[in-house]
Write a protein that holds these residues in place. Structure first.
Motif, PDB file in Angstrom:
ATOM      1  N   ASN A  12      -3.159  10.089   6.328  1.00  0.00           N
ATOM      2  CA  ASN A  12      -2.975   8.832   7.054  1.00  0.00           C
ATOM      3  C   ASN A  12      -4.186   7.958   6.797  1.00  0.00           C
ATOM      4  OD1 ASN A  12      -4.133   7.604   9.862  1.00  0.00           O
ATOM      5  ND2 ASN A  12      -1.998   7.075   9.541  1.00  0.00           N
ATOM      6  N   ALA A  13      -3.944   6.720   6.471  1.00  0.00           N
ATOM      7  CA  ALA A  13      -5.029   5.751   6.319  1.00  0.00           C
ATOM      8  C   ALA A  13      -4.867   4.663   7.364  1.00  0.00           C
ATOM      9  CB  ALA A  13      -5.024   5.149   4.921  1.00  0.00           C
ATOM     10  N   ARG A  14      -5.915   4.437   8.116  1.00  0.00           N
ATOM     11  CA  ARG A  14      -5.936   3.341   9.088  1.00  0.00           C
ATOM     12  C   ARG A  14      -6.824   2.255   8.497  1.00  0.00           C
ATOM     13  NH1 ARG A  14      -5.851   4.233  15.384  1.00  0.00           N
ATOM     14  NH2 ARG A  14      -3.690   4.517  14.719  1.00  0.00           N
ATOM     15  N   VAL A  48       0.837  -1.188   0.000  1.00  0.00           N
ATOM     16  CA  VAL A  48       0.000   0.000   0.000  1.00  0.00           C
ATOM     17  C   VAL A  48       0.876   1.243   0.000  1.00  0.00           C
ATOM     18  CG1 VAL A  48      -1.739   1.294   1.260  1.00  0.00           C
ATOM     19  CG2 VAL A  48      -1.833  -1.219   1.216  1.00  0.00           C
ATOM     20  N   GLN A  49       0.561   2.147  -0.896  1.00  0.00           N
ATOM     21  CA  GLN A  49       1.244   3.439  -0.915  1.00  0.00           C
ATOM     22  C   GLN A  49       0.215   4.544  -0.986  1.00  0.00           C
ATOM     23  OE1 GLN A  49       4.054   3.193  -4.243  1.00  0.00           O
ATOM     24  NE2 GLN A  49       5.718   3.173  -2.752  1.00  0.00           N
ATOM     25  N   LEU A  50       0.457   5.606  -0.260  1.00  0.00           N
ATOM     26  CA  LEU A  50      -0.380   6.792  -0.332  1.00  0.00           C
ATOM     27  C   LEU A  50       0.431   7.889  -0.995  1.00  0.00           C
ATOM     28  CD1 LEU A  50      -2.008   6.878   3.226  1.00  0.00           C
ATOM     29  CD2 LEU A  50      -2.743   5.646   1.178  1.00  0.00           C
ATOM     30  N   VAL A  51      -0.107   8.434  -2.065  1.00  0.00           N
ATOM     31  CA  VAL A  51       0.591   9.471  -2.812  1.00  0.00           C
ATOM     32  C   VAL A  51      -0.214  10.760  -2.717  1.00  0.00           C
ATOM     33  CG1 VAL A  51       1.490  10.184  -5.055  1.00  0.00           C
ATOM     34  CG2 VAL A  51       1.582   7.768  -4.372  1.00  0.00           C
ATOM     35  N   GLN A  52       0.417  11.777  -2.178  1.00  0.00           N
ATOM     36  CA  GLN A  52      -0.251  13.059  -2.004  1.00  0.00           C
ATOM     37  C   GLN A  52       0.061  13.985  -3.170  1.00  0.00           C
ATOM     38  OE1 GLN A  52       0.791  13.062   2.721  1.00  0.00           O
ATOM     39  NE2 GLN A  52       0.176  14.994   1.819  1.00  0.00           N
ATOM     40  N   SER A  53      -0.887  14.853  -3.468  1.00  0.00           N
ATOM     41  CA  SER A  53      -0.684  15.892  -4.468  1.00  0.00           C
ATOM     42  C   SER A  53      -1.488  17.119  -4.049  1.00  0.00           C
ATOM     43  CB  SER A  53      -1.086  15.409  -5.859  1.00  0.00           C
ATOM     44  OG  SER A  53      -2.450  15.032  -5.889  1.00  0.00           O
ATOM     45  N   GLY A  54      -1.221  18.212  -4.735  1.00  0.00           N
ATOM     46  CA  GLY A  54      -1.852  19.469  -4.369  1.00  0.00           C
ATOM     47  C   GLY A  54      -0.922  20.273  -3.490  1.00  0.00           C
ATOM     48  N   GLY A  55      -1.452  21.240  -2.803  1.00  0.00           N
ATOM     49  CA  GLY A  55      -0.610  22.067  -1.973  1.00  0.00           C
ATOM     50  C   GLY A  55       0.052  23.169  -2.767  1.00  0.00           C
ATOM     51  N   THR A  71     -11.869  -4.831  14.385  1.00  0.00           N
ATOM     52  CA  THR A  71     -12.028  -3.614  15.176  1.00  0.00           C
ATOM     53  C   THR A  71     -10.832  -3.349  16.083  1.00  0.00           C
ATOM     54  OG1 THR A  71     -13.267  -4.859  16.833  1.00  0.00           O
ATOM     55  CG2 THR A  71     -14.543  -3.703  15.142  1.00  0.00           C
ATOM     56  N   THR A  72     -10.019  -4.384  16.300  1.00  0.00           N
ATOM     57  CA  THR A  72      -8.868  -4.211  17.189  1.00  0.00           C
ATOM     58  C   THR A  72      -7.538  -4.450  16.492  1.00  0.00           C
ATOM     59  OG1 THR A  72      -9.070  -6.508  17.906  1.00  0.00           O
ATOM     60  CG2 THR A  72     -10.202  -4.846  19.243  1.00  0.00           C
ATOM     61  N   LYS A  73      -7.560  -4.617  15.217  1.00  0.00           N
ATOM     62  CA  LYS A  73      -6.324  -4.855  14.469  1.00  0.00           C
ATOM     63  C   LYS A  73      -6.341  -4.005  13.211  1.00  0.00           C
ATOM     64  CE  LYS A  73      -3.475  -8.522  12.443  1.00  0.00           C
ATOM     65  NZ  LYS A  73      -3.389  -9.960  12.102  1.00  0.00           N
ATOM     66  N   TRP A  74      -5.315  -3.197  13.034  1.00  0.00           N
ATOM     67  CA  TRP A  74      -5.272  -2.327  11.864  1.00  0.00           C
ATOM     68  C   TRP A  74      -3.831  -2.058  11.461  1.00  0.00           C
ATOM     69  CZ3 TRP A  74      -7.146  -0.470  16.617  1.00  0.00           C
ATOM     70  CH2 TRP A  74      -6.263   0.368  17.311  1.00  0.00           C
ATOM     71  N   SER A  75      -3.685  -1.470  10.290  1.00  0.00           N
ATOM     72  CA  SER A  75      -2.380  -1.017   9.804  1.00  0.00           C
ATOM     73  C   SER A  75      -2.490   0.458   9.452  1.00  0.00           C
ATOM     74  CB  SER A  75      -1.965  -1.805   8.562  1.00  0.00           C
ATOM     75  OG  SER A  75      -1.839  -3.183   8.859  1.00  0.00           O
ATOM     76  N   ASP A  76      -1.451   1.195   9.741  1.00  0.00           N
ATOM     77  CA  ASP A  76      -1.398   2.618   9.431  1.00  0.00           C
ATOM     78  C   ASP A  76      -0.473   2.876   8.249  1.00  0.00           C
ATOM     79  OD1 ASP A  76      -1.697   3.878  12.803  1.00  0.00           O
ATOM     80  OD2 ASP A  76      -3.156   3.891  11.171  1.00  0.00           O
ATOM     81  N   TYR A  77      -0.935   3.721   7.345  1.00  0.00           N
ATOM     82  CA  TYR A  77      -0.128   4.130   6.206  1.00  0.00           C
ATOM     83  C   TYR A  77      -0.100   5.656   6.147  1.00  0.00           C
ATOM     84  CZ  TYR A  77      -1.135  -0.709   4.978  1.00  0.00           C
ATOM     85  OH  TYR A  77      -1.268  -2.079   5.018  1.00  0.00           O
ATOM     86  N   TRP A  78       1.037   6.179   5.704  1.00  0.00           N
ATOM     87  CA  TRP A  78       1.202   7.634   5.637  1.00  0.00           C
ATOM     88  C   TRP A  78       1.600   8.068   4.239  1.00  0.00           C
ATOM     89  CZ3 TRP A  78       0.145  11.028   9.530  1.00  0.00           C
ATOM     90  CH2 TRP A  78      -0.039  10.493  10.807  1.00  0.00           C
ATOM     91  N   GLY A  79       1.097   9.230   3.852  1.00  0.00           N
ATOM     92  CA  GLY A  79       1.572   9.853   2.629  1.00  0.00           C
ATOM     93  C   GLY A  79       2.906  10.528   2.875  1.00  0.00           C
ATOM     94  N   GLN A  80       3.457  11.072   1.790  1.00  0.00           N
ATOM     95  CA  GLN A  80       4.813  11.618   1.855  1.00  0.00           C
ATOM     96  C   GLN A  80       4.851  13.048   2.400  1.00  0.00           C
ATOM     97  OE1 GLN A  80       2.945  11.600  -0.849  1.00  0.00           O
ATOM     98  NE2 GLN A  80       3.552  13.183  -2.328  1.00  0.00           N
TER      99      GLN A  80
END
Length: 121
Positions: free
Chosen positions: A97-99, A2-9, A104-113
């Motif tokens: 950030n995507a959780r 999983v990858q989170l790609v941010q744009s804008g700003g 309900t008690t197990k998750w993974s966190d992903y972050w954009g750049q």
């Protein structure tokens, strides 16, 4: 993977608008909670807004309520942060950030750049 790609700003004058995007590759946000955070030098990362993609519940920090809107596309692989009436104090690096919940008690966190937003005249 999983990858989170941010744009804008970018840079904008006070009172202006910007839209940030957070696109997932290899993943959809269908059961995730996706949030935007921001950080300025020397300060802790602070919560800005979040959306529960399962039911589209939305949450905002008091500092942005009424000015920022978080949303997702129908395919639920992109989350947006529309920022209106921007103020100099909104200047920061913004992170998505995507959780991803497995249970309900197990998750993974992903972050954009991260993406820089500068509000200045």
């Amino acid at each position: 993977q999983v990858q989170l790609v941010q744009s804008g700003g970018g840079s904008v004058q006070p009172g202006g608008s910007l839209r940030l995007s957070c696109a997932a590759s290899g993943h959809t946000f269908s059961n995730d909670a996706v949030a935007w955070f921001r950080q300025t030098p020397g300060k802790e990362r602070e919560f800005v807004a979040a959306i529960e993609c399962r039911d589209n519940s939305m949450y905002y920090a008091d500092s942005v309520k009424g000015r920022f809107t978080i949303s997702t596309d129908n395919g639920k692989n992109t989350v947006y942060l529309q920022m209106n009436s921007l103020k100099p104090k909104d200047t920061a690096v913004y992170y998505c950030n995507a959780r991803a919940y497995e249970t309900t008690t197990k998750w993974s966190d992903y972050w954009g750049q991260g993406t820089q937003v500068i509000v200045s005249s």
